[in-house]
Design a protein around this motif. Structure first.
Motif, PDB file in Angstrom:
ATOM      1  N   SER A   3       0.832  -1.202   0.000  1.00  0.00           N
ATOM      2  CA  SER A   3       0.000   0.000   0.000  1.00  0.00           C
ATOM      3  C   SER A   3       0.869   1.255   0.000  1.00  0.00           C
ATOM      4  N   GLY A   4       1.906   1.266   0.832  1.00  0.00           N
ATOM      5  CA  GLY A   4       2.790   2.421   0.898  1.00  0.00           C
ATOM      6  C   GLY A   4       3.614   2.587  -0.363  1.00  0.00           C
ATOM      7  N   GLY A   5       4.145   1.466  -0.877  1.00  0.00           N
ATOM      8  CA  GLY A   5       4.937   1.524  -2.099  1.00  0.00           C
ATOM      9  C   GLY A   5       4.117   1.982  -3.289  1.00  0.00           C
ATOM     10  N   VAL A  62      -6.460   0.365  -1.723  1.00  0.00           N
ATOM     11  CA  VAL A  62      -7.086  -0.757  -2.440  1.00  0.00           C
ATOM     12  C   VAL A  62      -6.026  -1.767  -2.886  1.00  0.00           C
ATOM     13  N   ILE A  63      -4.943  -1.278  -3.480  1.00  0.00           N
ATOM     14  CA  ILE A  63      -3.878  -2.157  -3.972  1.00  0.00           C
ATOM     15  C   ILE A  63      -3.247  -2.944  -2.823  1.00  0.00           C
ATOM     16  N   GLY A  64      -3.161  -2.323  -1.653  1.00  0.00           N
ATOM     17  CA  GLY A  64      -2.548  -2.977  -0.504  1.00  0.00           C
ATOM     18  C   GLY A  64      -3.266  -4.240  -0.061  1.00  0.00           C
ATOM     19  N   TYR A 194      -0.513  -1.954  13.691  1.00  0.00           N
ATOM     20  CA  TYR A 194      -0.049  -3.333  13.552  1.00  0.00           C
ATOM     21  C   TYR A 194       0.114  -3.992  14.918  1.00  0.00           C
ATOM     22  N   TRP A 195       0.623  -3.236  15.897  1.00  0.00           N
ATOM     23  CA  TRP A 195       0.823  -3.789  17.243  1.00  0.00           C
ATOM     24  C   TRP A 195      -0.518  -4.116  17.897  1.00  0.00           C
ATOM     25  N   ILE A 196      -1.496  -3.235  17.693  1.00  0.00           N
ATOM     26  CA  ILE A 196      -2.841  -3.485  18.218  1.00  0.00           C
ATOM     27  C   ILE A 196      -3.424  -4.750  17.599  1.00  0.00           C
ATOM     28  N   PHE A 197      -3.196  -4.918  16.306  1.00  0.00           N
ATOM     29  CA  PHE A 197      -3.666  -6.113  15.587  1.00  0.00           C
ATOM     30  C   PHE A 197      -3.050  -7.386  16.170  1.00  0.00           C
ATOM     31  N   LEU A 213      -6.543  -0.290   9.233  1.00  0.00           N
ATOM     32  CA  LEU A 213      -6.163   1.098   9.463  1.00  0.00           C
ATOM     33  C   LEU A 213      -4.644   1.266   9.385  1.00  0.00           C
ATOM     34  N   ALA A 214      -3.902   0.250   9.821  1.00  0.00           N
ATOM     35  CA  ALA A 214      -2.444   0.292   9.695  1.00  0.00           C
ATOM     36  C   ALA A 214      -2.051   0.339   8.224  1.00  0.00           C
ATOM     37  N   LEU A 215      -2.732  -0.453   7.411  1.00  0.00           N
ATOM     38  CA  LEU A 215      -2.469  -0.474   5.977  1.00  0.00           C
ATOM     39  C   LEU A 215      -2.774   0.885   5.353  1.00  0.00           C
TER      40      LEU A 215
END
Length: 341
Positions: A3-5, A62-64, A194-197, A213-215
């Protein structure tokens, strides 16, 4: 993460096209008459670059999800709706500036009214659609666990969303300042999500919501970094209110949806400092008829004090990074305390 990339490269590749289109349409930055003299040369620089940011965030989000087990969640889509809605308000503000060839867009009442209306809608959807906790939270739903109730939480959420969207808007006064500072916030929030997940029993957050939400936060960070490539001093394009209001609302919405309400002023500490500097300047001038700063927001104070623009930007990035890191440290410290109880 992809997603970030994806968001990063979409902004990198699409922004030059946007610059050419904005230049052809003569959509350039309007400089305020009472601003620093050194900013006069920035007049006409293509603005509304936030269009690329908002578009890449949606695409990156979306891509992520492609090729992963991460599911779309109501909170993730609500964040996207928030970014798009506040970006639309900013776009209207930028467009009015362009049409009337002035540094002022929407009048204050219309702008605030639109922000409040969107914030109420987002807050109501958060409660009734995304089922967000209505407790006042620090790092977890039970910390401190003060139950605000539906209307109390909605009121707090509206204040946060309007406040953060305007705070980042105030910070967006130097090339790359808002984009770079926001990237720190989104990177830290992505780690927290991510840590919460990974530790759902401690944080009491639905795993699907937290990782989604992290994504989305990674996509926002990637968009900021990609835009910074073209927005770094000397900027070839500015994000305008389209970008600053979208990014500001995203910071606020992420903290609200991840139950990080009270940690927000630390994670986004630079934006708080910028806002407080403006409030202090206005109150001091109206009550005591004296200015506390040479010019507000505070980044202009340092400029007029003799610091080169790039020096101000980099030092404020350092402050933003340290405050975001402090927020992450507090978050992890709270986790360790809870994990060993």
């Amino acid at each position: 993460m992809s997603s970030g990339g994806s968001a990063f490269w979409l902004v990198i590749l699409s922004t030059p096209i946007l610059i050419k289109w904005l230049t052809r349409k003569r959509i350039g930055q309007q400089i305020r008459d009472d601003g620093p003299v050194t900013h006069v040369g920035k007049a006409g620089t293509p603005t509304m670059g936030g269009i690329a940011i908002v578009g890449s965030v949606l695409a990156g989000y979306v891509i992520g999800h492609l090729g992963t087990t991460v599911r779309f969640s109501a909170t993730g889509w609500l964040l996207v709706i928030t970014v798009f809605s506040f970006g639309a308000i900013g776009f209207l503000d930028d467009w009015i500036k362009h049409r009337h060839r002035r540094s002022l867009g929407l009048n204050k009442r219309a702008k605030l009214g639109a922000q409040v209306a969107v914030s109420v809608l987002v807050a109501e959807l958060a409660v009734h659609w995304a089922h967000t906790s209505t407790t006042l939270s620090f790092t977890r739903a039970d910390s401190p666990g003060i139950q605000l109730g539906q209307w109390g939480w909605v009121a707090v959420a509206v204040f946060v969303l309007v406040g953060t969207s305007n705070a980042v808007n105030l910070t967006d006064g130097l090339d790359g300042l808002a984009a770079g500072s926001s990237a720190f916030c989104f990177a830290v929030i992505a780690v927290m999500g991510y840590w919460i997940f990974r530790h759902e029993p401690i944080f009491h957050e639905l795993p699907a919501s937290a990782i989604d939400l992290a994504l989305a936060s990674v996509a926002l960070a990637g968009s900021c970094l990609g835009f910074l490539w073209w927005n770094a001093a000397p900027a070839r394009i500015m994000m305008g209110d389209t970008g600053s209001m979208a990014l500001g609302s995203a910071v606020g919405a992420l903290c609200l949806l991840l139950n990080l309400d009270l940690l927000l002023p630390i994670i986004g500490g630079l934006f708080v400092v910028e806002t407080v500097s403006v409030i202090t300047q206005v109150v001091s001038f109206r009550v005591f008829h004296r200015r506390v700063l040479r010019m507000a927001p505070i980044h202009h104070h340092f400029e007029l004090g003799g610091w080169p623009e790039t020096t101000v930007i980099i030092r404020m990035w350092i402050v933003a990074g340290l405050l975001a890191a402090l927020g992450l440290g507090i978050f992890y410290g709270e986790y360790l305390v809870k994990a060993h109880l």
